[in-house]
Design a protein around this motif. Structure first.
Motif, PDB file in Angstrom:
ATOM      1  N   LYS A 159       9.327   8.155   6.656  1.00  0.00           N
ATOM      2  CA  LYS A 159       7.968   7.691   5.999  1.00  0.00           C
ATOM      3  C   LYS A 159       8.091   6.861   4.976  1.00  0.00           C
ATOM      4  CE  LYS A 159       5.520  11.509   7.676  1.00  0.00           C
ATOM      5  NZ  LYS A 159       4.607  13.026   7.437  1.00  0.00           N
ATOM      6  N   LEU A 160       7.571   5.597   4.976  1.00  0.00           N
ATOM      7  CA  LEU A 160       7.938   4.476   3.959  1.00  0.00           C
ATOM      8  C   LEU A 160       7.539   5.238   2.406  1.00  0.00           C
ATOM      9  CD1 LEU A 160       7.107   1.138   5.395  1.00  0.00           C
ATOM     10  CD2 LEU A 160       8.990   2.469   5.651  1.00  0.00           C
ATOM     11  N   ASP A 161       6.545   6.010   2.403  1.00  0.00           N
ATOM     12  CA  ASP A 161       6.100   6.730   1.011  1.00  0.00           C
ATOM     13  C   ASP A 161       7.387   7.584   0.801  1.00  0.00           C
ATOM     14  OD1 ASP A 161       3.828   5.289   0.571  1.00  0.00           O
ATOM     15  OD2 ASP A 161       2.563   6.827   1.593  1.00  0.00           O
ATOM     16  N   LYS A 162       7.887   8.432   1.623  1.00  0.00           N
ATOM     17  CA  LYS A 162       9.010   9.341   1.385  1.00  0.00           C
ATOM     18  C   LYS A 162      10.283   8.568   0.581  1.00  0.00           C
ATOM     19  CE  LYS A 162       9.669  11.598   4.976  1.00  0.00           C
ATOM     20  NZ  LYS A 162      10.260  12.512   5.935  1.00  0.00           N
ATOM     21  N   VAL A 163      10.653   7.320   1.528  1.00  0.00           N
ATOM     22  CA  VAL A 163      11.813   7.074   1.172  1.00  0.00           C
ATOM     23  C   VAL A 163      11.726   5.617   0.092  1.00  0.00           C
ATOM     24  CG1 VAL A 163      12.614   7.592   3.608  1.00  0.00           C
ATOM     25  CG2 VAL A 163      11.895   5.107   3.081  1.00  0.00           C
ATOM     26  N   GLY A 164      10.635   5.194  -0.158  1.00  0.00           N
ATOM     27  CA  GLY A 164      10.422   4.142  -1.066  1.00  0.00           C
ATOM     28  C   GLY A 164      10.511   2.800  -0.448  1.00  0.00           C
ATOM     29  N   GLY A 165       9.861   2.544   0.660  1.00  0.00           N
ATOM     30  CA  GLY A 165       9.571   1.074   1.204  1.00  0.00           C
ATOM     31  C   GLY A 165      10.526   0.818   2.575  1.00  0.00           C
ATOM     32  N   SER A 217       6.576   6.906  -3.617  1.00  0.00           N
ATOM     33  CA  SER A 217       5.486   6.100  -3.259  1.00  0.00           C
ATOM     34  C   SER A 217       4.923   4.706  -3.714  1.00  0.00           C
ATOM     35  CB  SER A 217       4.201   6.974  -3.452  1.00  0.00           C
ATOM     36  OG  SER A 217       4.157   8.190  -2.398  1.00  0.00           O
ATOM     37  N   ALA A 218       4.840   4.801  -5.047  1.00  0.00           N
ATOM     38  CA  ALA A 218       4.865   3.552  -5.659  1.00  0.00           C
ATOM     39  C   ALA A 218       6.018   2.618  -5.313  1.00  0.00           C
ATOM     40  CB  ALA A 218       4.859   3.870  -7.169  1.00  0.00           C
ATOM     41  N   ARG A 219       7.198   2.988  -5.144  1.00  0.00           N
ATOM     42  CA  ARG A 219       8.272   2.137  -4.753  1.00  0.00           C
ATOM     43  C   ARG A 219       7.966   1.516  -3.518  1.00  0.00           C
ATOM     44  NH1 ARG A 219      11.805   6.291  -5.906  1.00  0.00           N
ATOM     45  NH2 ARG A 219      12.752   5.843  -3.709  1.00  0.00           N
ATOM     46  N   ASN A 220       7.238   2.238  -2.660  1.00  0.00           N
ATOM     47  CA  ASN A 220       7.004   1.776  -1.196  1.00  0.00           C
ATOM     48  C   ASN A 220       5.952   0.620  -1.433  1.00  0.00           C
ATOM     49  OD1 ASN A 220       6.216   1.356   1.562  1.00  0.00           O
ATOM     50  ND2 ASN A 220       4.901   3.028   1.433  1.00  0.00           N
ATOM     51  N   ALA A 221       4.867   0.647  -2.112  1.00  0.00           N
ATOM     52  CA  ALA A 221       3.901  -0.173  -2.274  1.00  0.00           C
ATOM     53  C   ALA A 221       4.261  -1.556  -2.961  1.00  0.00           C
ATOM     54  CB  ALA A 221       2.711   0.214  -3.166  1.00  0.00           C
ATOM     55  N   LEU A 222       5.299  -1.452  -3.949  1.00  0.00           N
ATOM     56  CA  LEU A 222       6.095  -2.338  -4.664  1.00  0.00           C
ATOM     57  C   LEU A 222       7.059  -3.156  -3.718  1.00  0.00           C
ATOM     58  CD1 LEU A 222       6.537  -0.718  -8.014  1.00  0.00           C
ATOM     59  CD2 LEU A 222       4.774  -2.420  -7.393  1.00  0.00           C
ATOM     60  N   ASP A 223       7.802  -2.579  -3.074  1.00  0.00           N
ATOM     61  CA  ASP A 223       8.653  -2.975  -1.973  1.00  0.00           C
ATOM     62  C   ASP A 223       7.739  -3.863  -0.959  1.00  0.00           C
ATOM     63  OD1 ASP A 223      11.643  -2.676  -1.135  1.00  0.00           O
ATOM     64  OD2 ASP A 223      10.302  -2.478   1.098  1.00  0.00           O
ATOM     65  N   SER A 224       6.851  -3.127  -0.521  1.00  0.00           N
ATOM     66  CA  SER A 224       6.280  -3.747   0.521  1.00  0.00           C
ATOM     67  C   SER A 224       5.572  -5.236   0.186  1.00  0.00           C
ATOM     68  CB  SER A 224       4.838  -3.047   1.214  1.00  0.00           C
ATOM     69  OG  SER A 224       5.339  -1.878   1.868  1.00  0.00           O
ATOM     70  N   GLU A 270       0.791  -1.098   0.110  1.00  0.00           N
ATOM     71  CA  GLU A 270      -0.086  -0.003   0.034  1.00  0.00           C
ATOM     72  C   GLU A 270       1.018   1.144   0.073  1.00  0.00           C
ATOM     73  OE1 GLU A 270      -3.305   0.294   2.928  1.00  0.00           O
ATOM     74  OE2 GLU A 270      -2.212   2.080   3.481  1.00  0.00           O
ATOM     75  N   CYS A 271       0.391   2.301  -0.898  1.00  0.00           N
ATOM     76  CA  CYS A 271       1.129   3.725  -0.601  1.00  0.00           C
ATOM     77  C   CYS A 271       0.119   4.736  -0.602  1.00  0.00           C
ATOM     78  CB  CYS A 271       2.166   3.714  -1.631  1.00  0.00           C
ATOM     79  SG  CYS A 271       1.522   4.059  -3.625  1.00  0.00           S
ATOM     80  N   GLY A 272       0.426   5.892  -0.091  1.00  0.00           N
ATOM     81  CA  GLY A 272      -0.032   7.163  -0.346  1.00  0.00           C
ATOM     82  C   GLY A 272       0.369   8.051  -1.268  1.00  0.00           C
ATOM     83  N   LEU A 273      -0.275   9.199  -1.079  1.00  0.00           N
ATOM     84  CA  LEU A 273       0.498  10.505  -2.223  1.00  0.00           C
ATOM     85  C   LEU A 273       1.000  11.317  -1.463  1.00  0.00           C
ATOM     86  CD1 LEU A 273      -2.951  11.115  -3.936  1.00  0.00           C
ATOM     87  CD2 LEU A 273      -1.390   9.404  -4.396  1.00  0.00           C
ATOM     88  N   LEU A 274       2.166  12.221  -2.006  1.00  0.00           N
ATOM     89  CA  LEU A 274       2.879  13.086  -1.439  1.00  0.00           C
ATOM     90  C   LEU A 274       2.518  14.323  -1.967  1.00  0.00           C
ATOM     91  CD1 LEU A 274       6.171  10.869  -1.285  1.00  0.00           C
ATOM     92  CD2 LEU A 274       4.632  11.376   0.446  1.00  0.00           C
TER      93      LEU A 274
END
Length: 328
Positions: A246-252, A85-92, A43-47
Motif C-alpha cells: 500500500k502506498l501509504d505504508k511504504v511511502g509512495g 503516509s505523508a511521504r506518499n502524498a508528497l511523492d505522488s 493524497e494519503c490516508g491514515l495508518l
C-alpha cells in the motif's frame, strides 16, 4: 515549491468494517505542490494500525514545507520525512508536478507500459452472514469476479460458505486483518481451501507473526500489516508467499516500485492494496498495480463520492485514469 494541504473526510457508501474497526468516512489529506503556474497533487490516508493519526500526518507535512521550498527531491523527502503516509502524498505530488514540468505522462517518466484496465477485487466488509452474502452477490452482479472477504474471529466458515455458494465462480480472498492466532489459522485453513479460498491475508498480528513458522495449511499467506519496506522481505519470505503493498505504508509510488521488484525477485507474489483513497490516491497506485499479481484497488468504488475526473469501474475492471486527474 509551495506546499498546501487539506484534511478531508470522504464518506463511505456504507460503513466499512474489518476485524478491528468500523469507519463511516475515509480520512484523507490532499497535498498541493505549486511551482510557478504548475501544480502537482497527491493524497494519503491514515495508518491507525501503526498508531498514526491525523496529527502525525499533519506534523510531517508541516516539517516537509521548508524542504520543498528549497526544491527537495523525492529522495530527500524519503530520507528526511519519517511518516510514510505523508511521504506518499508528497511523492505522488512530486511525480504529478514532474509530469507537468516535462510535458510527459507518468508512464513515460517511470518507464512502465500503460494498461487500459486492470482486473480488481471488491472488498466485502465484516457483517452478519446474510448481509455479506447479499453484498457479495451485488458485487458479482456488477462484474467483480474476485472478492476479498473481511473476517473476524466469529462465523468465518459460515460466512465464506454462504458467499461461495451464492457466487460459485468467484475467486475468494480472506483477509483477517490480524484477528487470528496460529491455532485458528491452522483450524480454518483446510475448510477454507475446500471452499475455494486462494489466499489468506494477514492472519496474525504483525508483531506476532513469527508463529507462522508453525503454519501447516495449503493456502498461501499474504503479509499486509507486516510489510512496510524492502527491509522486511528477508524475514517475510520465510513466513509468507505474498506481500501487500500500500502506498501509504511504504511511502509512495517510488519505494512501491522498488519493493515490488524486490519481492518478485524473491519469488513472492505481490498484491497492490489501498486504504480508502479517492481516485486521486488510486491513480499512482494503479501504475504499480499494472505490475502486481493481485490488485485490491477498490477504494473509490466504496466511497459515496469521488474527485472530478474520477476513475471508472466496468465489469470488475478498473479503467486507467485520465492524465487530467494525475500524472500528466
Amino acid at each position: 515549491m509551495d506546499l498546501l494541504f487539506a484534511y478531508q473526510q470522504w464518506p463511505y457508501a456504507e460503513t466499512f468494517r474489518i476485524s478491528r474497526s468500523a469507519q463511516a468516512n475515509s480520512e484523507l489529506f490532499t497535498v498541493y505542490l505549486r511551482d510557478g503556474g504548475l501544480v502537482g497533487r497527491g493524497e494519503c490516508g491514515l495508518l491507525p494500525q501503526y498508531g498514526q493519526g491525523r496529527e502525525d500526518v499533519e506534523a510531517a507535512l508541516i516539517a516537509a514545507a521548508p524542504l520543498l521550498a528549497e526544491g527537495a527531491t523525492r529522495a530527500r523527502i524519503a530520507a528526511e520525512i519519517a511518516n510514510s503516509s505523508a511521504r506518499n502524498a508528497l511523492d505522488s505530488a512530486l511525480w504529478d508536478l514532474e509530469c507537468r514540468r516535462a510535458g510527459q505522462d507518468i508512464w513515460q517518466l517511470v518507464g512502465v507500459p500503460r494498461r487500459a484496465e486492470i482486473e480488481v477485487d471488491l472488498t466485502i466488509s465484516v457483517n452478519p452472514t446474510a448481509k455479506m452474502r447479499d453484498d457479495a452477490l451485488a458485487a458479482f452482479g456488477r462484474g467483480f469476479r474476485i472478492l476479498k472477504l473481511k473476517a473476524g474471529q466469529d462465523e468465518v466458515l459460515e460466512r465464506v460458505e454462504a458467499i461461495a455458494a451464492a457466487c460459485p465462480s468467484a475467486r475468494l480472498i480472506v483477509d483477517a486483518n490480524e484477528a487470528w492466532d496460529i491455532d485458528t489459522l491452522n483450524r480454518l485453513a483446510e475448510p477454507l481451501r475446500a471452499l475455494g479460498v486462494e489466499l489468506i491475508e494477514q492472519p496474525l498480528h504483525h508483531k506476532a507473526d513469527d508463529a507462522l513458522a508453525g503454519y501447516g495449511g495449503a493456502i498461501p499467506l499474504c503479509a499486509d500489516e507486516s510489510c512496510s519496506s524492502i527491509a522486511d522481505l528477508d524475514r517475510l519470505s520465510r513466513l509468507y508467499q505474498a506481500i501487500n503493498i500500500k502506498l501509504d505504508k511504504v511511502g509512495g509510488l517510488t519505494p512501491g516500485l522498488e519493493l515490488q521488484a524486490a519481492a518478485h525477485a524473491r519469488g513472492l507474489k505481490v498484491m497492490l492494496g489501498c486504504s480508502g483513497p479517492t481516485s486521486l490516491g488510486a491513480a499512482p497506485a494503479y501504475v504499480l498495480g499494472t505490475l502486481c499479481d493481485y490488485v485490491d484497488l477498490d477504494g473509490p468504488a466504496l466511497l459515496l463520492d469521488d474527485r472530478a475526473q474520477p476513475m471508472a469501474y466496468e465489469q470488475g475492471k478498473l479503467l486507467c485514469f485520465d492524465s487530467g486527474l494525475w500524472g500528466g
